[in-house]
Design a protein around this motif. Structure first.
Motif, mmCIF file in Angstrom:
data_model
loop_
_atom_site.group_PDB
_atom_site.id
_atom_site.type_symbol
_atom_site.label_atom_id
_atom_site.label_comp_id
_atom_site.label_asym_id
_atom_site.label_seq_id
_atom_site.Cartn_x
_atom_site.Cartn_y
_atom_site.Cartn_z
ATOM 1 N N GLN A 1 0.861 -1.182 0.000
ATOM 2 C CA GLN A 1 0.000 0.000 0.000
ATOM 3 C C GLN A 1 0.896 1.230 0.000
ATOM 4 N N THR B 1 1.162 8.561 -3.401
ATOM 5 C CA THR B 1 2.154 9.469 -3.962
ATOM 6 C C THR B 1 1.740 10.881 -3.563
ATOM 7 N N VAL C 1 6.876 8.756 -3.476
ATOM 8 C CA VAL C 1 6.196 7.520 -3.115
ATOM 9 C C VAL C 1 6.366 7.328 -1.612
ATOM 10 N N TRP D 1 6.347 -5.883 -8.070
ATOM 11 C CA TRP D 1 5.738 -4.547 -7.978
ATOM 12 C C TRP D 1 5.964 -3.965 -6.578
ATOM 13 N N VAL E 1 7.934 -0.466 -5.706
ATOM 14 C CA VAL E 1 7.367 0.594 -4.869
ATOM 15 C C VAL E 1 8.322 0.916 -3.720
ATOM 16 N N CYS F 1 10.402 4.399 -3.109
ATOM 17 C CA CYS F 1 10.217 5.122 -1.849
ATOM 18 C C CYS F 1 11.560 5.393 -1.174
ATOM 19 N N GLU G 1 10.288 7.097 -9.063
ATOM 20 C CA GLU G 1 9.015 7.447 -8.430
ATOM 21 C C GLU G 1 7.956 7.812 -9.458
ATOM 22 N N VAL H 1 6.367 4.637 -10.759
ATOM 23 C CA VAL H 1 5.401 4.077 -9.811
ATOM 24 C C VAL H 1 4.110 4.887 -9.861
ATOM 25 N N ASN H 2 4.234 6.191 -9.883
ATOM 26 C CA ASN H 2 3.050 7.042 -9.974
ATOM 27 C C ASN H 2 2.269 6.752 -11.252
ATOM 28 N N ALA I 1 0.509 3.293 -10.880
ATOM 29 C CA ALA I 1 -0.106 3.017 -9.581
ATOM 30 C C ALA I 1 -1.468 2.330 -9.693
ATOM 31 N N PRO J 1 -0.685 -1.821 -11.875
ATOM 32 C CA PRO J 1 0.639 -2.425 -11.735
ATOM 33 C C PRO J 1 0.889 -3.593 -12.687
#
Length: 133
Positions: free
Chosen positions: A16, A19, A34, A68, A72, A76, A82, A85-86, A89, A92
């Motif tokens: 979990q 962003t 993230v 995944w 993430v 982070c 990042e 990932v955004n 999101a 995935p």
């Protein structure tokens, strides 16, 4: 508890995160940070400051059920990728089918020349590059 034991419960199904806009960024959808919010084991791992964690996370990129989550966590902890990932999101599985295929190689190549210079920045809650010791 050992880092590997904490990471055992971190999977694609339960990772979990949110962003958040980087302070001073002119665009609300670009330059996102993230922030891991769960499960508790992932949150704990994300605040340890142990550089060896990065190697374990890069290894997790080879596990289809955990890649995944590793992406993430790495984003982070390093502020690298990042925006990827955004971008993925909400989907995935699309990351897994495209960029996930070479994520291990990509992260290995990114980490190798930087590893000795990475230092934990408690304020940033991330590894930042410093001078090699």
């Amino acid at each position: 508890m050992h880092m590997t034991q904490l990471l055992n419960d971190v999977t694609d199904q339960n990772i979990q995160f949110v962003t958040a806009r980087v302070e001073g960024s002119p665009l609300p959808s670009a330059d996102r940070r993230v922030i891991v919010t769960g499960p508790p084991q992932a949150v704990e791992v994300a605040s340890t400051g142990d550089v060896n964690l990065l190697d374990e996370l890069v290894g997790m990129l080879l596990d289809h059920n955990r890649a995944w989550a590793a992406e993430v966590m790495l984003a982070c902890l390093t502020h690298h990728e990042e925006n990827l990932v955004n971008a993925f999101a909400a989907h995935p599985e699309q990351w897994r089918d495209s960029l996930g295929k070479n994520a291990h190689q990509r992260w290995s190549e990114w980490l190798k020349p930087r590893r000795a210079r990475l230092r934990w920045d408690a304020q940033e809650r991330a590894f930042v590059e410093g001078k090699e010791q």
